[in-house]
Design a protein around this motif. Structure first.
Motif, PDB file in Angstrom:
ATOM      1  N   GLY A  62       0.815  -1.208   0.000  1.00  0.00           N
ATOM      2  CA  GLY A  62       0.000   0.000   0.000  1.00  0.00           C
ATOM      3  C   GLY A  62       0.850   1.259   0.000  1.00  0.00           C
ATOM      4  N   THR A  63       0.257   2.367   0.509  1.00  0.00           N
ATOM      5  CA  THR A  63       0.930   3.666   0.441  1.00  0.00           C
ATOM      6  C   THR A  63       0.880   4.370   1.790  1.00  0.00           C
ATOM      7  OG1 THR A  63       0.244   3.890  -1.875  1.00  0.00           O
ATOM      8  CG2 THR A  63       1.009   5.885  -0.761  1.00  0.00           C
ATOM      9  N   CYS A  64       2.065   4.735   2.309  1.00  0.00           N
ATOM     10  CA  CYS A  64       2.162   5.513   3.543  1.00  0.00           C
ATOM     11  C   CYS A  64       3.208   6.606   3.316  1.00  0.00           C
ATOM     12  CB  CYS A  64       2.541   4.637   4.733  1.00  0.00           C
ATOM     13  SG  CYS A  64       2.547   5.515   6.302  1.00  0.00           S
ATOM     14  N   ILE A  65       2.737   7.742   2.820  1.00  0.00           N
ATOM     15  CA  ILE A  65       3.642   8.819   2.417  1.00  0.00           C
ATOM     16  C   ILE A  65       4.384   9.405   3.610  1.00  0.00           C
ATOM     17  CG2 ILE A  65       3.767  11.100   1.337  1.00  0.00           C
ATOM     18  CD1 ILE A  65       1.285  10.309  -0.298  1.00  0.00           C
ATOM     19  N   ASP A  66       3.691   9.585   4.730  1.00  0.00           N
ATOM     20  CA  ASP A  66       4.330  10.258   5.862  1.00  0.00           C
ATOM     21  C   ASP A  66       5.504   9.476   6.435  1.00  0.00           C
ATOM     22  OD1 ASP A  66       1.646   9.136   6.223  1.00  0.00           O
ATOM     23  OD2 ASP A  66       2.070   9.186   8.353  1.00  0.00           O
ATOM     24  N   GLU A  67       5.449   8.149   6.384  1.00  0.00           N
ATOM     25  CA  GLU A  67       6.592   7.363   6.858  1.00  0.00           C
ATOM     26  C   GLU A  67       7.807   7.594   5.953  1.00  0.00           C
ATOM     27  OE1 GLU A  67       7.189   5.371   9.627  1.00  0.00           O
ATOM     28  OE2 GLU A  67       5.416   6.485  10.259  1.00  0.00           O
TER      29      GLU A  67
END
Length: 418
Positions: A115-120
């Motif tokens: 998936g997508t976790c931009i802030d990490e």
């Protein structure tokens, strides 16, 4: 290097018989000096989305673009590479790039999944970039093709402000049609960077190259505009300050004593930043008056010096009993540039509210403003989107994103300096 600073009022004459007046102040600034051909060392951070939607050609073209940047780095430059899907990973800690092929091999091994976790990704990217920022131009390129489904958008915005506090410019690249244009724009605006749209995979190299060339043109960093006004002059209450070139960005003015401080970030050697300030004037007496001063506080990485101050530039106006306007056409152009952006923003708001008719009307108005600027391409896109709405159809994600990009940028710019 030093700051070149120029100011112009929309009309430098004012009617003394008027109890109040409004003027726009355009401030143009860029880096200049005898060593203007010299390129400062760059501290480059790449934060790359490798979620499952980045499969096949998308991932391959991003790798190609990243490898191009590696080839462009010099012996004094530094690089860090972070990738993210639903979690983030440092694949290259911040370092000088001596083994070019070794770095490319790490990039070329990237695969798309999850998936997508931009802030990490942002958290790790800012941490790594901070390690190599001393006496360098620090720039991060953040690329994503999706919504932040496993992350927190508010955290992204907080991290963008952290990057700005660390004097790190954060550029965002939206890949494809499914990324959140509001969030990526706010990230870039908060950290003094640029929002880019990669509509098709083959455009990735062009956009990465454009950002890299821009980073190489930086001459001074961490620039803050210091605006001091006399008591008879005040800022407009709503959105008083905006950058209009090279991109349109709403800016925040922080009061500090008798002054207002506005963070601008990097100053380039061949591209001026133009800031437009909306002023209200109380009644002015006859004669010439200094209504304020402009100064810039900045860092010069080439000299390892911070907090340098430019010369103070006075802002003059003349009160006239027999008023004769003295209009500045270049300031008028800046006013139109900001109008195009705000008209488009209002159109997007109306569209989100479900009012297609109002959105179409505002887009047509923005198209006319673009034509006044000579921006034919923006006018065409805005007109086409207005026609689509008038026909009762929805705008596609691609159309929405093109609208946002052309609202922020004059695609056929004039000469950069005043």
């Amino acid at each position: 290097m030093k700051v070149n600073l120029e100011t112009s009022l929309s009309d430098s004459h004012v009617d003394v018989n008027q109890s109040s007046s409004q003027r726009q102040l355009a401030i143009s600034l860029w880096a200049t000096g005898e060593d203007s051909d010299r390129t400062l060392p760059i501290n480059l951070g790449l934060i790359l989305d490798r979620s499952g939607s980045m499969r096949a050609q998308a991932m391959e073209t991003v790798k190609e673009a990243a490898n191009y940047l590696v080839d462009g780095l010099g012996p004094d430059d530094r690089l860090s590479v972070i990738t993210f899907n639903h979690h983030a990973e440092v694949i290259l800690p911040n370092q000088s790039v001596e083994d070019l092929q070794g770095v490319k091999n790490k990039i070329n091994r990237l695969t798309a999944s999850g998936g997508t976790c931009i802030d990490e990704g942002m958290k790790l990217g800012i941490k790594e970039a901070a390690l190599g920022k001393e006496n360098r131009v620090s720039q991060i390129f953040l690329l994503t093709d999706g919504e932040n489904e496993h992350g927190d958008n508010e955290r992204c915005l907080k991290l963008a402000k952290v990057a700005a506090e660390y004097n790190i410019t954060l550029n965002t690249l939206g890949f494809g049609s499914n990324w959140n244009q509001d969030i990526l724009e706010q990230i870039a605006d908060s950290a003094g960077g640029m929002l880019c749209y990669i509509e098709h995979p083959e455009q990735a190299l062009t956009e990465f190259s454009r950002l890299f060339t821009r980073a190489q043109s930086v001459g001074l960093t961490n620039a803050h505009l210091i605006l001091e006004l006399i008591p008879e002059i005040r800022l407009a209450q709503l959105k008083p300050i905006a950058q209009v070139e090279p991109e349109t960005i709403e800016l925040t003015a922080q009061p500090e004593g008798n002054s207002y401080i506005v963070r601008l970030g990097d100053l380039m050697k061949d591209i001026s930043r133009v800031v437009l300030v909306n002023l209200y004037l109380s009644q002015i007496s006859p004669g010439k008056h200094t209504i304020g001063t402009i100064q810039v506080r900045y860092d010069d990485p080439s000299l390892s010096k911070t907090g340098l101050l430019s010369e103070k530039i006075p802002v003059m106006i003349e009160g006239q009993p027999s008023y004769q306007p003295l209009v500045d056409e270049k300031v008028h152009r800046s006013i139109l540039t900001l109008a195009k952006y705000r008209q488009t923003q209002l159109a997007e708001s109306k569209l989100n509210e479900g009012d297609r008719a109002a959105a179409a009307t505002l887009l047509q108005t923005a198209a006319k403003t673009a034509l006044q600027l000579g921006d034919q391409q923006a006018a065409r896109i805005l007109r086409e989107n207005a026609t689509t709405l008038q026909a009762g159809e929805e705008l596609t994600e691609e159309q929405r994103k093109k609208t946002r990009i052309v609202s922020k940028t004059i695609l056929q710019p004039p000469s950069q300096n005043f």
